[in-house]
Design a protein around this motif. Structure first.
Motif, PDB file in Angstrom:
ATOM      1  N   GLY A  18       0.809  -1.204   0.000  1.00 38.28           N
ATOM      2  CA  GLY A  18       0.000   0.000   0.000  1.00 38.28           C
ATOM      3  C   GLY A  18       0.841   1.250   0.000  1.00 38.28           C
ATOM      4  N   ILE A  19       0.177   2.337  -0.353  1.00 35.25           N
ATOM      5  CA  ILE A  19       0.785   3.664  -0.299  1.00 35.25           C
ATOM      6  C   ILE A  19      -0.240   4.598   0.325  1.00 35.25           C
ATOM      7  CG2 ILE A  19       1.636   5.636  -1.633  1.00 35.25           C
ATOM      8  CD1 ILE A  19       2.562   3.686  -3.773  1.00 35.25           C
ATOM      9  N   GLU A  20       0.222   5.400   1.267  1.00 32.10           N
ATOM     10  CA  GLU A  20      -0.630   6.435   1.838  1.00 32.10           C
ATOM     11  C   GLU A  20      -0.164   7.761   1.262  1.00 32.10           C
ATOM     12  OE1 GLU A  20      -2.086   8.040   6.178  1.00 32.10           O
ATOM     13  OE2 GLU A  20      -1.156   6.064   6.010  1.00 32.10           O
ATOM     14  N   ARG A  21      -1.097   8.478   0.650  1.00 33.39           N
ATOM     15  CA  ARG A  21      -0.768   9.737  -0.022  1.00 33.39           C
ATOM     16  C   ARG A  21      -1.852  10.758   0.293  1.00 33.39           C
ATOM     17  NH1 ARG A  21       0.079   8.860  -6.137  1.00 33.39           N
ATOM     18  NH2 ARG A  21       2.085   8.115  -5.375  1.00 33.39           N
ATOM     19  N   ASN A  22      -1.453  11.860   0.915  1.00 29.73           N
ATOM     20  CA  ASN A  22      -2.394  12.936   1.240  1.00 29.73           C
ATOM     21  C   ASN A  22      -3.615  12.427   1.999  1.00 29.73           C
ATOM     22  OD1 ASN A  22      -0.766  14.790  -0.178  1.00 29.73           O
ATOM     23  ND2 ASN A  22      -1.733  14.182  -2.103  1.00 29.73           N
ATOM     24  N   GLY A  23      -3.381  11.496   2.920  1.00 28.47           N
ATOM     25  CA  GLY A  23      -4.465  10.962   3.734  1.00 28.47           C
ATOM     26  C   GLY A  23      -5.297   9.885   3.069  1.00 28.47           C
ATOM     27  N   ASN A  24      -5.001   9.572   1.817  1.00 24.44           N
ATOM     28  CA  ASN A  24      -5.717   8.511   1.101  1.00 24.44           C
ATOM     29  C   ASN A  24      -4.846   7.269   1.027  1.00 24.44           C
ATOM     30  OD1 ASN A  24      -8.012  10.144   0.373  1.00 24.44           O
ATOM     31  ND2 ASN A  24      -6.683  11.150  -1.116  1.00 24.44           N
ATOM     32  N   ARG A  25      -5.500   6.112   1.109  1.00 22.85           N
ATOM     33  CA  ARG A  25      -4.777   4.848   1.062  1.00 22.85           C
ATOM     34  C   ARG A  25      -5.022   4.144  -0.261  1.00 22.85           C
ATOM     35  NH1 ARG A  25      -6.467   2.877   7.087  1.00 22.85           N
ATOM     36  NH2 ARG A  25      -5.161   4.393   8.167  1.00 22.85           N
ATOM     37  N   MET A  26      -3.941   3.671  -0.860  1.00 27.25           N
ATOM     38  CA  MET A  26      -4.022   2.858  -2.073  1.00 27.25           C
ATOM     39  C   MET A  26      -3.520   1.468  -1.702  1.00 27.25           C
ATOM     40  SD  MET A  26      -2.453   5.282  -5.062  1.00 27.25           S
ATOM     41  CE  MET A  26      -1.091   5.964  -4.111  1.00 27.25           C
ATOM     42  N   LEU A  27      -4.412   0.499  -1.703  1.00 28.76           N
ATOM     43  CA  LEU A  27      -4.007  -0.862  -1.397  1.00 28.76           C
ATOM     44  C   LEU A  27      -3.631  -1.588  -2.679  1.00 28.76           C
ATOM     45  CD1 LEU A  27      -6.750  -1.758   1.229  1.00 28.76           C
ATOM     46  CD2 LEU A  27      -4.421  -0.938   1.628  1.00 28.76           C
ATOM     47  N   ASN A  28      -2.597  -2.409  -2.600  1.00 30.76           N
ATOM     48  CA  ASN A  28      -2.100  -3.168  -3.753  1.00 30.76           C
ATOM     49  C   ASN A  28      -1.934  -2.266  -4.978  1.00 30.76           C
ATOM     50  OD1 ASN A  28      -2.147  -5.643  -2.285  1.00 30.76           O
ATOM     51  ND2 ASN A  28      -4.353  -5.704  -2.605  1.00 30.76           N
ATOM     52  N   VAL A  41       5.049   4.466   2.256  1.00 33.44           N
ATOM     53  CA  VAL A  41       4.996   3.204   1.529  1.00 33.44           C
ATOM     54  C   VAL A  41       4.929   2.054   2.525  1.00 33.44           C
ATOM     55  CG1 VAL A  41       6.213   1.753  -0.136  1.00 33.44           C
ATOM     56  CG2 VAL A  41       6.353   4.240  -0.318  1.00 33.44           C
ATOM     57  N   TRP A  42       3.950   1.182   2.328  1.00 34.66           N
ATOM     58  CA  TRP A  42       3.791   0.004   3.178  1.00 34.66           C
ATOM     59  C   TRP A  42       4.439  -1.175   2.476  1.00 34.66           C
ATOM     60  CZ3 TRP A  42      -2.168   0.787   3.574  1.00 34.66           C
ATOM     61  CH2 TRP A  42      -2.431   1.966   4.271  1.00 34.66           C
ATOM     62  N   ILE A  43       5.451  -1.724   3.113  1.00 34.21           N
ATOM     63  CA  ILE A  43       6.190  -2.832   2.529  1.00 34.21           C
ATOM     64  C   ILE A  43       6.142  -4.034   3.462  1.00 34.21           C
ATOM     65  CG2 ILE A  43       8.427  -3.623   1.667  1.00 34.21           C
ATOM     66  CD1 ILE A  43       9.179  -0.701   1.239  1.00 34.21           C
ATOM     67  N   SER A  44       5.852  -5.176   2.878  1.00 33.98           N
ATOM     68  CA  SER A  44       5.911  -6.436   3.605  1.00 33.98           C
ATOM     69  C   SER A  44       7.118  -7.194   3.077  1.00 33.98           C
ATOM     70  CB  SER A  44       4.626  -7.239   3.352  1.00 33.98           C
ATOM     71  OG  SER A  44       4.731  -8.505   3.936  1.00 33.98           O
ATOM     72  N   GLY A  45       8.057  -7.495   3.954  1.00 33.26           N
ATOM     73  CA  GLY A  45       9.258  -8.187   3.510  1.00 33.26           C
ATOM     74  C   GLY A  45      10.239  -8.359   4.661  1.00 33.26           C
ATOM     75  N   ASP A  46      11.459  -8.659   4.333  1.00 32.73           N
ATOM     76  CA  ASP A  46      12.519  -8.867   5.309  1.00 32.73           C
ATOM     77  C   ASP A  46      12.797  -7.544   6.041  1.00 32.73           C
ATOM     78  OD1 ASP A  46      15.412  -8.717   6.173  1.00 32.73           O
ATOM     79  OD2 ASP A  46      15.293 -10.844   5.614  1.00 32.73           O
ATOM     80  N   SER A  47      12.592  -7.520   7.332  1.00 30.22           N
ATOM     81  CA  SER A  47      12.692  -6.269   8.091  1.00 30.22           C
ATOM     82  C   SER A  47      14.090  -5.649   8.030  1.00 30.22           C
ATOM     83  CB  SER A  47      12.262  -6.474   9.544  1.00 30.22           C
ATOM     84  OG  SER A  47      13.095  -7.429  10.176  1.00 30.22           O
ATOM     85  N   GLN A  48      15.133  -6.460   8.012  1.00 27.17           N
ATOM     86  CA  GLN A  48      16.492  -5.923   7.935  1.00 27.17           C
ATOM     87  C   GLN A  48      16.735  -5.265   6.578  1.00 27.17           C
ATOM     88  OE1 GLN A  48      17.492  -5.345  10.672  1.00 27.17           O
ATOM     89  NE2 GLN A  48      19.066  -6.756  11.313  1.00 27.17           N
ATOM     90  N   LEU A  49      16.233  -5.883   5.502  1.00 35.91           N
ATOM     91  CA  LEU A  49      16.419  -5.314   4.173  1.00 35.91           C
ATOM     92  C   LEU A  49      15.606  -4.031   4.022  1.00 35.91           C
ATOM     93  CD1 LEU A  49      16.414  -8.540   1.989  1.00 35.91           C
ATOM     94  CD2 LEU A  49      18.367  -7.123   2.613  1.00 35.91           C
ATOM     95  N   ILE A  50      14.417  -4.008   4.622  1.00 37.92           N
ATOM     96  CA  ILE A  50      13.595  -2.797   4.577  1.00 37.92           C
ATOM     97  C   ILE A  50      14.300  -1.675   5.323  1.00 37.92           C
ATOM     98  CG2 ILE A  50      11.423  -1.753   5.335  1.00 37.92           C
ATOM     99  CD1 ILE A  50      10.119  -4.528   4.763  1.00 37.92           C
ATOM    100  N   LYS A  51      14.882  -1.979   6.468  1.00 35.47           N
ATOM    101  CA  LYS A  51      15.621  -0.985   7.249  1.00 35.47           C
ATOM    102  C   LYS A  51      16.808  -0.449   6.434  1.00 35.47           C
ATOM    103  CE  LYS A  51      16.786   1.207  11.044  1.00 35.47           C
ATOM    104  NZ  LYS A  51      16.126   2.453  11.359  1.00 35.47           N
TER     105      LYS A  51
END
Length: 69
Positions: A18-28, A41-51
């Motif tokens: 997902g992406i949150e933009r100007n208070g609006n959410r876009m899923l997938n 930006v909402w990311i699901s994945g390896d937490s160390q790589l995201i960091k």
């Protein structure tokens, strides 16, 4: 830069859910979606790589136009 061009999927072994933009959410969001300054930006994945990706965005010369949380 679009989701596809960012290569976030390969860099994090994850998925942008997902992406949150100007208070609006876009899923997938579509891979052709272009990031805008201030996007969360909402990311699901390896937490160390995201960091690592977040740290790279913060130190980038171009300053990434997105906020990773």
């Amino acid at each position: 830069m679009s989701i596809r061009n960012s290569d976030i999927r390969n860099k994090t072994h994850g998925l942008i859910v997902g992406i949150e933009r100007n208070g609006n959410r876009m899923l997938n969001p579509d891979p052709a979606t272009v990031f805008e300054k201030g996007d969360i930006v909402w990311i699901s994945g390896d937490s160390q790589l995201i960091k690592s990706l977040q740290e790279l965005a913060e130190t980038s010369e171009e300053r990434a136009p997105v906020q990773l949380i």
